[in-house]
Scaffold this motif. Structure first.
Motif, PDB file in Angstrom:
ATOM      1  N   MET A 193     -36.221  53.092  18.705  1.00 14.79           N
ATOM      2  CA  MET A 193     -35.180  52.422  19.473  1.00 14.79           C
ATOM      3  C   MET A 193     -33.934  52.195  18.629  1.00 14.79           C
ATOM      4  N   GLU A 194     -34.104  51.853  17.369  1.00 14.29           N
ATOM      5  CA  GLU A 194     -32.948  51.655  16.493  1.00 14.29           C
ATOM      6  C   GLU A 194     -32.160  52.957  16.347  1.00 14.29           C
ATOM      7  N   GLY A 195     -32.882  54.074  16.214  1.00 15.42           N
ATOM      8  CA  GLY A 195     -32.209  55.363  16.110  1.00 15.42           C
ATOM      9  C   GLY A 195     -31.473  55.721  17.381  1.00 15.42           C
ATOM     10  N   ARG A 196     -32.081  55.459  18.527  1.00 13.02           N
ATOM     11  CA  ARG A 196     -31.430  55.735  19.804  1.00 13.02           C
ATOM     12  C   ARG A 196     -30.193  54.860  19.989  1.00 13.02           C
ATOM     13  N   LEU A 197     -30.324  53.597  19.633  1.00 13.35           N
ATOM     14  CA  LEU A 197     -29.214  52.679  19.796  1.00 13.35           C
ATOM     15  C   LEU A 197     -28.039  53.078  18.900  1.00 13.35           C
TER      16      LEU A 197
END
Length: 224
Positions: free
Chosen positions: A59-63
């Motif tokens: 999720m951090e990478g997507r965000l």
């Protein structure tokens, strides 16, 4: 691999025992002693923790990618957009962009309802996006009401979709399950518009008017 949730793992193991079955593994020996049971639960807890960490990092990478103005998941783009994996760019589809523009113009210039528009496309011999002759009302509704048509894509990082018709209407408070990150803000990304804002707004007014007229014309008084 049996379960990534400790509660599910313990419940499954308990149900197997009640059914008279025995859990066996290939790599380790299942110890039914108190110490063995404790170790079994520890492994389940660590598996659940590992999954949560992976989800959070994903999720951090997507965000981070979304905040840079990039598409998180280009697989769910509307039919009139195409994604180039090599360059990471988005362009209009030469086959479907003219069809979408025509649909917008027909609604504004001829005042067609969604059903009338579906009939018109069928009469013109234009196949649906899935290749059939039948046009779904929901498909046309998604085309004509999506802000992506005028280049405004606000993607929800925690959702499966990106700029598709469905994902554009997810609730603002959507939270990615088990990720530890609340994707409450839609991250904007610019995509090529298939129609301008003026035409898009005209279609929204026409759709609202058609809906109001349809509700009035189908209203009847019934005894019960």
């Amino acid at each position: 691999r049996l379960a990534r949730d400790l509660a599910d793992l313990l419940l499954l193991d308990k149900e197997l025992q009640k059914a008279g079955a025995r859990l066996e593994t290939i790599t380790t020996e299942v110890d039914r002693s108190p110490e063995g049971r404790m170790f079994f639960q520890f492994k389940g807890a660590f598996a659940e923790y590992e999954r949560a960490i992976i989800r959070r990092r994903t999720m951090e990478g997507r965000l981070r990618k979304a905040r840079e103005g990039k598409l998180v998941n280009p697989r769910n783009l509307p039919v009139w957009l195409r994604y180039d994996r090599g360059s990471g760019s988005v362009a209009l589809d030469e086959q479907w962009a003219p069809v979408v523009r025509m649909a917008y113009r027909l609604v504004v210039e001829e005042g067609l309802t969604l059903r009338a528009l579906a009939r018109r496309l069928h009469q013109m011999g234009i196949p649906s996006p899935k290749g059939g002759s039948h046009w779904r009302i929901s498909t046309l509704q998604g085309w004509l009401s999506s802000p992506v048509a005028m280049g405004e894509c606000r993607q929800l990082v925690g959702s499966v979709g990106t700029c598709g018709e469905g994902s554009a209407h997810r609730p603002e408070g959507f939270v990615a399950k088990d990720s530890g990150i609340a994707a409450k803000e839609r991250q904007p990304v610019q995509v090529p518009p298939v129609v301008d804002r003026e035409l898009w707004e005209q279609v929204q007014r026409r759709l609202a008017r058609n809906k109001a007229l349809a509700a009035r014309n189908t209203r009847h008084d019934y005894l019960l």
